[in-house]
Motif scaffolding. Sequence first.
Motif: not given
Length: 462
Positions: A206-221, A336-347
């Motif tokens: 998954a990380a390689e797909l992101v780093l190699n631009g497969r989801i376009g420009k990263l905006e939120t994690v 890029v914004k990284l959100a961390i919570s126990n209310k978000l989808r696991g993973g």
Amino acid sequence: MSKNLDTHHWGRQTRRRFLGQAAGLGAATMAAPYLVPASALGAEGNVAANDRIGVGMIGTGNQGSGDMGAFLGDNRVQVVAVCDVNREGPGYWGGSVRGREPARKRVEERYADDKRSGKYKGCGAYADFRELLAREDIDAVEIATPDHWHAALVVAACKAGKDIYCQKPLSLTVADGRIMADAVERYGVVLQTGSQQRSDRNFRRAAELVLNGRIGKLETVECGLPGGRPDYGKTGSRKQPEKVPEGFDYNMWLGPAPEASYCAARCHVNFRWVLDYSGGQLTDWGGHHPDCAQWGMGTERTGPVKVQAAQGTFPPDAVWDTATDYYFEAVYRNGVKLAISNKLRGGVTWKGTEGEVWANRGRHDANPKAILDSQIGPSEIHLYESDNHFRNFIDCVISREEPVAPAEVAHRSITICHLGNIAMQLGIDGFAWDPDTEQIVGNDEAARMLRRAYREPWGLPG
């Protein structure tokens, strides 16, 4: 405890040198260290006991007890000693009984299976880690104690010339983490953090797909972690002071933490719900999903420039005081914004302009699905490949390469969670953070929480 660095470090390398020479180690890149094949170690991959990597276990209660099985299963390793301040008792996962004596017995039973006589009595058992670190036949240690002990133990192990497998989270505070990472570099030891998701192909892919631009420009994690304060040790009803159990050195268990009356709910597996010893679910999982988030963001050796939107729930309790619900955002220089919570989808979910990728233990997914069919070309970014976290550590003990979850990276990952905890504990929205100087900007009260005082006689340099 410390000796001359050069003579002490190189004078102790007999087993490491032997295995390195046996494997014919050549040049290796940091991205893919040379893996020692079993065939290089003799018939059927067996190594004589005197030539194995000598491992000592510091902390044999919860995670340490489980991790020890991985070392017992590696024929390049000999577990020669265990250490725990508790001789034997309940209060661990599921209320189970653990401690140094059950660990010693398990080690000796395992190695007895290899003897014609069916007997083996060669595992040392200690209540004081300093006795274990003084042994010359120990090349590496695992540190699997409560978080508040990690920094003192890592620094002591570095000074003793031992390589280290340190359970996550690496540190209790930002300042401790920086001291630990610097000590690893200064003394030239190998440190693997127990962030084993870096050895899960799903997170790597998954990380390689992101780093190699497969989801376009990263905006939120987004990182979804557990919440609450589960009573893992079945001791949650015992929060009033009581007599310390026989065979448990409670004062040593407290170590650098503040003085506190003993109660069963405070110790063993449930230590993680007390802020003096841990940071709750946020830091307990902070060495996992946020660590992999940074891996895919390409920010694993830096950090955010701001923490914002912090909200935490801290229900009153006689002993447990960590957040049960939490949310905060870490904003990076590139927006890029990284959100961390126990209310978000696991993973971990990485969201970009052209799609998103999600990963959790054992699986990963994408939207659109076509992203999953993408091949990473030879000239694109390929991340460090490890499929077994413990074997990767021993590989690197032998090769002297950097492991997949090194101290500097682990420090940067858990720092994010420490910052979120600071904002939530103060009840503020957030603050600015300088990832270069590792200082909170413009809020002196928050900045003071980057470190904590150590109870005498324990202390750290700086």
